[in-house]
Design a protein around this motif. Structure first.
Motif, mmCIF file in Angstrom:
data_model
loop_
_atom_site.group_PDB
_atom_site.id
_atom_site.type_symbol
_atom_site.label_atom_id
_atom_site.label_comp_id
_atom_site.label_asym_id
_atom_site.label_seq_id
_atom_site.Cartn_x
_atom_site.Cartn_y
_atom_site.Cartn_z
ATOM 1 N N GLY A 1 -34.173 -14.924 -85.410
ATOM 2 C CA GLY A 1 -34.116 -15.893 -86.492
ATOM 3 C C GLY A 1 -32.790 -16.590 -86.637
ATOM 4 O O GLY A 1 -31.970 -16.601 -85.725
ATOM 5 N N ALA A 2 -32.590 -17.166 -87.833
ATOM 6 C CA ALA A 2 -31.420 -18.001 -88.057
ATOM 7 C C ALA A 2 -30.924 -17.797 -89.490
ATOM 8 O O ALA A 2 -31.701 -17.470 -90.372
ATOM 9 N N THR A 3 -29.703 -17.992 -89.700
ATOM 10 C CA THR A 3 -28.690 -18.120 -88.671
ATOM 11 C C THR A 3 -28.005 -16.777 -88.478
ATOM 12 O O THR A 3 -27.850 -16.022 -89.434
ATOM 13 N N THR A 4 -27.568 -16.537 -87.250
ATOM 14 C CA THR A 4 -27.003 -15.234 -86.896
ATOM 15 C C THR A 4 -25.814 -14.875 -87.772
ATOM 16 O O THR A 4 -25.673 -13.742 -88.211
ATOM 17 N N SER A 5 -24.947 -15.849 -88.046
ATOM 18 C CA SER A 5 -23.695 -15.565 -88.751
ATOM 19 C C SER A 5 -23.858 -15.389 -90.253
ATOM 20 O O SER A 5 -22.920 -14.983 -90.932
ATOM 21 N N ILE A 6 -25.039 -15.674 -90.784
ATOM 22 C CA ILE A 6 -25.200 -15.578 -92.232
ATOM 23 C C ILE A 6 -26.367 -14.647 -92.578
ATOM 24 O O ILE A 6 -26.184 -13.469 -92.813
ATOM 25 N N CYS A 7 -27.584 -15.158 -92.619
ATOM 26 C CA CYS A 7 -28.712 -14.357 -93.107
ATOM 27 C C CYS A 7 -29.097 -13.223 -92.162
ATOM 28 O O CYS A 7 -29.432 -12.130 -92.616
ATOM 29 N N VAL A 8 -29.056 -13.474 -90.855
ATOM 30 C CA VAL A 8 -29.374 -12.389 -89.917
ATOM 31 C C VAL A 8 -28.326 -11.293 -90.032
ATOM 32 O O VAL A 8 -28.653 -10.120 -90.215
ATOM 33 N N GLU A 9 -27.059 -11.666 -89.966
ATOM 34 C CA GLU A 9 -25.995 -10.665 -90.036
ATOM 35 C C GLU A 9 -26.003 -9.921 -91.369
ATOM 36 O O GLU A 9 -25.831 -8.698 -91.409
ATOM 37 N N SER A 10 -26.222 -10.625 -92.465
ATOM 38 C CA SER A 10 -26.254 -9.963 -93.771
ATOM 39 C C SER A 10 -27.350 -8.906 -93.830
ATOM 40 O O SER A 10 -27.149 -7.804 -94.343
ATOM 41 N N THR A 11 -28.515 -9.234 -93.279
ATOM 42 C CA THR A 11 -29.626 -8.281 -93.289
ATOM 43 C C THR A 11 -29.361 -7.116 -92.340
ATOM 44 O O THR A 11 -29.642 -5.960 -92.680
ATOM 45 N N VAL A 12 -28.802 -7.405 -91.170
ATOM 46 C CA VAL A 12 -28.470 -6.332 -90.216
ATOM 47 C C VAL A 12 -27.463 -5.370 -90.843
ATOM 48 O O VAL A 12 -27.623 -4.154 -90.770
ATOM 49 N N ARG A 13 -26.455 -5.892 -91.469
ATOM 50 C CA ARG A 13 -25.441 -5.028 -92.096
ATOM 51 C C ARG A 13 -26.071 -4.152 -93.178
ATOM 52 O O ARG A 13 -25.813 -2.959 -93.261
ATOM 53 N N ASP A 14 -26.897 -4.754 -94.022
ATOM 54 C CA ASP A 14 -27.527 -3.962 -95.086
ATOM 55 C C ASP A 14 -28.506 -2.943 -94.535
ATOM 56 O O ASP A 14 -28.726 -1.896 -95.143
ATOM 57 N N ALA A 15 -29.093 -3.221 -93.382
ATOM 58 C CA ALA A 15 -30.038 -2.272 -92.772
ATOM 59 C C ALA A 15 -29.344 -0.986 -92.340
ATOM 60 O O ALA A 15 -29.983 0.057 -92.214
#
Length: 198
Positions: free
Chosen positions: A177-191
């Protein structure tokens, strides 16, 4: 990574190994989900929020076909598919106070503004149940997929995402998905937070 995954004919207790560096990744397809972050018209389509703000949507549009192939393989392998959409109430009551960072960042992109979708229908920028926040047509969710509505960058913030994953006993997430530097990264970090680990 999922594009190399094929579990056809494997038993119910199958573990799948994917060649990766620094070491192979093992996963149980029954406990794995593919998460498609914010592949919605506002970010990746002509006439959406990014396009209207003068941002080039071509890089996000270029993700559609690769993600489509990932989803095709994931579904064939029996993986759970979850989509997220960043969207708000029409009155923006869930977008934060006028001086909140989230509201300030999106104000310059006209969050909540009424616009005309490419088809000519009335729509609103980043508002739920509109063309703007619909998943791009080529990646439309299918029966059995789940769509999580979110009103911040992370799919875990004040959503049902964690509950859905726990109910399915999901312990491995594959992100697209998009964008890696914002929503993807935020979700990955919280996971990775203990709250979400099983």
């Amino acid at each position: 990574m999922v594009a190399a995954l094929d579990v056809g004919g494997l038993g119910m207790d199958a573990q799948v190994s994917i060649t990766a560096r620094p070491e192979p990744i093992s996963l149980d397809p029954r406990r794995t989900a593919v998460v498609v972050i914010d592949m919605q018209n506002d970010f990746g389509s002509r006439g959406g929020m990014f396009d209207g703000a003068g941002l080039d949507v071509a890089p996000i549009a270029a993700l559609v076909q690769p993600i489509s192939r990932v989803l095709e393989t994931a579904r064939r392998a029996g993986l759970f598919v979850v989509y997220t959409r960043q969207e708000h109430n029409s009155d923006l009551s869930d977008a934060g106070n006028e001086d909140s960072p989230h509201r300030i960042k999106h104000r310059r992109m006209n969050i909540g503004a009424t616009v005309e979708a490419p088809s000519g229908i009335r729509s609103q920028i980043l508002v739920r149940n509109t063309w703007n926040t619909a998943i791009v047509a080529e990646l439309e969710p299918r029966q059995g997929d789940v769509v999580v509505s979110k009103h911040r960058y992370s799919a875990f913030f004040e959503t049902s995402f964690d509950t859905i994953l726990r109910a399915k006993r999901i312990n491995t997430l594959i992100f697209t998905g998009a964008t890696t530097s914002i929503c993807v990264e935020s979700t990955v970090r919280d996971a990775t937070l203990p709250l979400h680990c099983t």
